[in-house]
Design a protein around this motif. Structure first.
Motif, PDB file in Angstrom:
ATOM      1  N   ALA A 120       0.837  -1.202   0.000  1.00  0.00           N
ATOM      2  CA  ALA A 120       0.000   0.000   0.000  1.00  0.00           C
ATOM      3  C   ALA A 120       0.869   1.248   0.000  1.00  0.00           C
ATOM      4  O   ALA A 120       0.486   2.286  -0.563  1.00  0.00           O
ATOM      5  CB  ALA A 120      -0.913  -0.009   1.227  1.00  0.00           C
ATOM      6  N   GLU A 121       2.050   1.157   0.601  1.00  0.00           N
ATOM      7  CA  GLU A 121       2.966   2.298   0.664  1.00  0.00           C
ATOM      8  C   GLU A 121       3.438   2.737  -0.717  1.00  0.00           C
ATOM      9  O   GLU A 121       3.866   3.870  -0.911  1.00  0.00           O
ATOM     10  CB  GLU A 121       4.185   1.931   1.534  1.00  0.00           C
ATOM     11  CG  GLU A 121       3.919   1.918   3.013  1.00  0.00           C
ATOM     12  CD  GLU A 121       3.118   0.701   3.478  1.00  0.00           C
ATOM     13  OE1 GLU A 121       2.684   0.686   4.647  1.00  0.00           O
ATOM     14  OE2 GLU A 121       2.901  -0.230   2.680  1.00  0.00           O
ATOM     15  N   GLN A 122       3.358   1.845  -1.666  1.00  0.00           N
ATOM     16  CA  GLN A 122       3.778   2.120  -3.034  1.00  0.00           C
ATOM     17  C   GLN A 122       2.782   3.042  -3.746  1.00  0.00           C
ATOM     18  O   GLN A 122       3.142   3.744  -4.692  1.00  0.00           O
ATOM     19  CB  GLN A 122       3.874   0.777  -3.756  1.00  0.00           C
ATOM     20  CG  GLN A 122       4.312   0.765  -5.180  1.00  0.00           C
ATOM     21  CD  GLN A 122       4.236  -0.647  -5.747  1.00  0.00           C
ATOM     22  OE1 GLN A 122       4.234  -1.632  -5.015  1.00  0.00           O
ATOM     23  NE2 GLN A 122       4.152  -0.747  -7.053  1.00  0.00           N
ATOM     24  N   LEU A 123       1.532   3.024  -3.283  1.00  0.00           N
ATOM     25  CA  LEU A 123       0.488   3.799  -3.946  1.00  0.00           C
ATOM     26  C   LEU A 123       0.518   5.265  -3.510  1.00  0.00           C
ATOM     27  O   LEU A 123       0.749   5.560  -2.332  1.00  0.00           O
ATOM     28  CB  LEU A 123      -0.878   3.181  -3.661  1.00  0.00           C
ATOM     29  CG  LEU A 123      -1.093   1.818  -4.325  1.00  0.00           C
ATOM     30  CD1 LEU A 123      -2.309   1.108  -3.758  1.00  0.00           C
ATOM     31  CD2 LEU A 123      -1.220   1.974  -5.843  1.00  0.00           C
ATOM     32  N   PRO A 167      -3.696   6.564   3.603  1.00  0.00           N
ATOM     33  CA  PRO A 167      -2.947   6.788   4.847  1.00  0.00           C
ATOM     34  C   PRO A 167      -1.554   6.186   4.877  1.00  0.00           C
ATOM     35  O   PRO A 167      -0.732   6.590   5.692  1.00  0.00           O
ATOM     36  CB  PRO A 167      -3.840   6.138   5.908  1.00  0.00           C
ATOM     37  CG  PRO A 167      -4.649   5.123   5.156  1.00  0.00           C
ATOM     38  CD  PRO A 167      -4.897   5.739   3.823  1.00  0.00           C
ATOM     39  N   PHE A 168      -1.274   5.234   3.994  1.00  0.00           N
ATOM     40  CA  PHE A 168       0.031   4.578   4.023  1.00  0.00           C
ATOM     41  C   PHE A 168       0.966   5.042   2.916  1.00  0.00           C
ATOM     42  O   PHE A 168       2.053   4.490   2.753  1.00  0.00           O
ATOM     43  CB  PHE A 168      -0.147   3.058   3.958  1.00  0.00           C
ATOM     44  CG  PHE A 168      -1.050   2.523   5.031  1.00  0.00           C
ATOM     45  CD1 PHE A 168      -0.805   2.799   6.364  1.00  0.00           C
ATOM     46  CD2 PHE A 168      -2.164   1.773   4.711  1.00  0.00           C
ATOM     47  CE1 PHE A 168      -1.641   2.326   7.361  1.00  0.00           C
ATOM     48  CE2 PHE A 168      -3.009   1.286   5.693  1.00  0.00           C
ATOM     49  CZ  PHE A 168      -2.749   1.564   7.033  1.00  0.00           C
ATOM     50  N   CYS A 169       0.558   6.048   2.169  1.00  0.00           N
ATOM     51  CA  CYS A 169       1.393   6.575   1.088  1.00  0.00           C
ATOM     52  C   CYS A 169       2.768   6.962   1.600  1.00  0.00           C
ATOM     53  O   CYS A 169       2.894   7.729   2.564  1.00  0.00           O
ATOM     54  CB  CYS A 169       0.709   7.784   0.450  1.00  0.00           C
ATOM     55  SG  CYS A 169       1.710   8.650  -0.772  1.00  0.00           S
ATOM     56  N   SER A 189       6.980  11.034  -5.314  1.00  0.00           N
ATOM     57  CA  SER A 189       6.311  12.223  -5.844  1.00  0.00           C
ATOM     58  C   SER A 189       4.844  11.860  -6.074  1.00  0.00           C
ATOM     59  O   SER A 189       4.432  11.512  -7.184  1.00  0.00           O
ATOM     60  CB  SER A 189       6.972  12.676  -7.153  1.00  0.00           C
ATOM     61  OG  SER A 189       6.328  13.825  -7.669  1.00  0.00           O
ATOM     62  N   ALA A 190       4.063  11.954  -5.005  1.00  0.00           N
ATOM     63  CA  ALA A 190       2.705  11.409  -5.011  1.00  0.00           C
ATOM     64  C   ALA A 190       1.825  11.943  -6.139  1.00  0.00           C
ATOM     65  O   ALA A 190       1.172  11.175  -6.856  1.00  0.00           O
ATOM     66  CB  ALA A 190       2.043  11.669  -3.658  1.00  0.00           C
ATOM     67  N   LYS A 191       1.790  13.256  -6.316  1.00  0.00           N
ATOM     68  CA  LYS A 191       0.892  13.842  -7.313  1.00  0.00           C
ATOM     69  C   LYS A 191       1.218  13.347  -8.711  1.00  0.00           C
ATOM     70  O   LYS A 191       0.318  12.950  -9.475  1.00  0.00           O
ATOM     71  CB  LYS A 191       0.976  15.372  -7.256  1.00  0.00           C
ATOM     72  CG  LYS A 191      -0.008  16.070  -8.188  1.00  0.00           C
ATOM     73  CD  LYS A 191       0.063  17.589  -8.020  1.00  0.00           C
ATOM     74  CE  LYS A 191      -0.926  18.281  -8.963  1.00  0.00           C
ATOM     75  NZ  LYS A 191      -0.878  19.756  -8.803  1.00  0.00           N
TER      76      LYS A 191
END
Length: 464
Positions: free
Chosen positions: A200-203, A207-209, A218-220
């Protein structure tokens, strides 16, 4: 399958003929440490490639190697009658301090016929210090190659060149760097881009980003790039649900390839252990989000029971110090040969408190007739495949400490103590569960479609 049939004597693919379709060329990028890491994601990835090779498709991977790993793998290939064709690519990498490193990238064919493009992890760690690598990657993702550092440009060149030379029909990955490189690759129109979601951290949402260093830098931008891929594979329903709930992202769920769970040497069903007379309880990768607090509570509550743990990627020195303080816990080094674990332990515990993607070791142990006491966190419930015991825990919520580590809620060790005492002291209860575990796990594996991933990938080739 009729009642009374021994599932272990039925060949896995007996009723599933090969698919007479065009050959695929699958190129996969690994991010794990070395050619023999303990990472479940790496193990699943490489066994997926081996299964595709079994079905007649070509496969290659960019990966990392330590020390004499390449030499060892090349020798194994030679012993199996495969010409390893070892070659060296000189790749000079210059860091911001103007220090140049020769990466000495080595290519070879392994015993399965997979082409390996191996980057020396030892040299890589000097040329690309972890924190700096993430910063460089973020800058490249957000500003483009023209603004990237020289060392990132070197990596982009390596990846791009190897993809072009291999001429893949599919490029598969679980990292943002490869996702970006393949987006603008000159041969982009010739291959499908497929992300494999192992955590989930990969996404880039929820909450787990970015809960683990390097997972989502670079989430966006990564969120935008994910939605431009040809397909996304989630390795559990738990991960698939997380992606849909928190990012409205459609992914397709497949359990790992069946080869992931077969005996590593023979490719056959794993050897069933009869460990009722063993006296140790095992845990792999002891660290806070994997349930370290539950392990410590068990060891303190049951001082007459022996525990043995195997270090892995999450085991930091401060965690090991807590284990060393207890006389009934033994710490073992990371092992690439999990038979060492299955030959030794009576019970496996998997008390994770984070959103576990699947939990390959849980299924591996059960296929060998070893009872597993696991939590119900994330995909562990799926990995348990309906077998006892699956104990509720207080999962992490995504809240972080100042240092970025997850805040781990208090846990109730009582149900764990009760279950473990029963299995370690009641011979009849143990043997009954061990038999049910062996039979149930074999039936589950036999029920999987060996060709599910192949059919899925081939289906993409029919779409523009």
């Amino acid at each position: 399958m009729p009642d009374g049939v021994d599932m272990r004597k039925v060949p896995l693919a007996a009723s599933q003929p090969p698919i007479p379709e065009a050959q695929m060329r699958i190129f996969l990028v690994q991010t794990a440490q070395g050619l023999t890491p303990s990472s479940g994601g790496y193990k699943a990835n490489v066994n997926f490639l081996r299964q595709m090779r079994d079905f007649g498709h070509e496969a290659a991977q960019i990966c990392y190697g330590f020390g004499k790993e390449v030499e060892w793998f090349a020798e194994r290939a030679t012993d199996k009658g495969i010409k390893p064709d070892v070659q060296t690519i000189d790749l000079d990498v210059t860091d911001p301090k103007n220090i140049t490193y020769n990466m000495k990238v080595i290519t070879f064919n392994d015993e399965y016929g997979i082409k390996n493009i191996v980057i020396s992890r030892d040299i890589f760690n000097h040329a690309y210090p972890v924190k700096e690598f993430f910063v460089d990657t973020k800058a490249y993702l957000e500003n483009g190659e023209e603004h990237a550092t020289e060392r990132i440009k070197s990596l982009i060149h390596l990846f791009s060149t190897q993809i072009k030379e291999f001429r893949p029909t599919h490029v598969m990955f679980n990292d943002a760097l490869t996702m970006s490189i393949t987006c603008t690759h000159e041969d982009r129109a010739l291959f499908k881009r497929v992300a494999i979601i192992h955590t989930a951290e990969q996404l880039p949402f929820g909450p787990f980003c970015a809960g683990i260093d390097g997972h989502c830098v670079s989430a966006k931008l990564e969120n935008k790039m994910l939605r431009d891929l040809d397909r996304i594979w989630s390795v559990s329903k738990a991960i698939q649900s997380y992606a849909k709930e928190h990012g409205n992202l459609h992914t397709e769920y497949f359990v790992h390839s069946t080869r992931t769970y077969m005996d590593a040497e023979t490719g056959a069903m794993p050897l069933v252990r009869h460990n009722v007379d063993k006296d140790e309880v095992g845990m792999i990768n002891p660290c806070p989000h994997k349930g370290l607090s539950i392990l410590l509570a068990l060891a303190k509550s049951l001082p007459d029971i022996k525990f043995v743990t195997w270090k892995s990627w999450g085991s930091e020195p401060q965690h090991l110090a807590q284990l060393e303080a207890l006389p009934n816990i033994e710490i073992q080094a990371t092992t690439e040969n999990t038979d060492e674990i299955w030959d030794r332990i009576k019970v496996l515990i998997a008390p994770s408190v984070w959103l576990e993607a699947w939990g390959i070791v849980v299924t591996e142990a059960q296929l060998r007739g070893i009872p597993v006491i696991a939590s119900n966190a994330g995909g562990l419930k799926e990995a348990k495949i309906g077998l006892p015991y699956c104990i509720p825990v207080n999962m992490i919520t995504g809240e972080r400490h100042a240092n970025g580590n997850y805040v781990v809620p208090e846990q109730d060790a009582g149900p764990w103590v009760d279950a473990l005492v029963k299995l370690m002291t009641d011979r009849v209860a143990y043997e009954t569960l061990a038999h049910a575990t062996e039979v149930g796990a074999a039936k589950w594996l036999q029920g999987l479609n060996d060709h599910a991933h192949e059919e899925w990938l081939l289906g993409m080739m029919d779409t523009t």
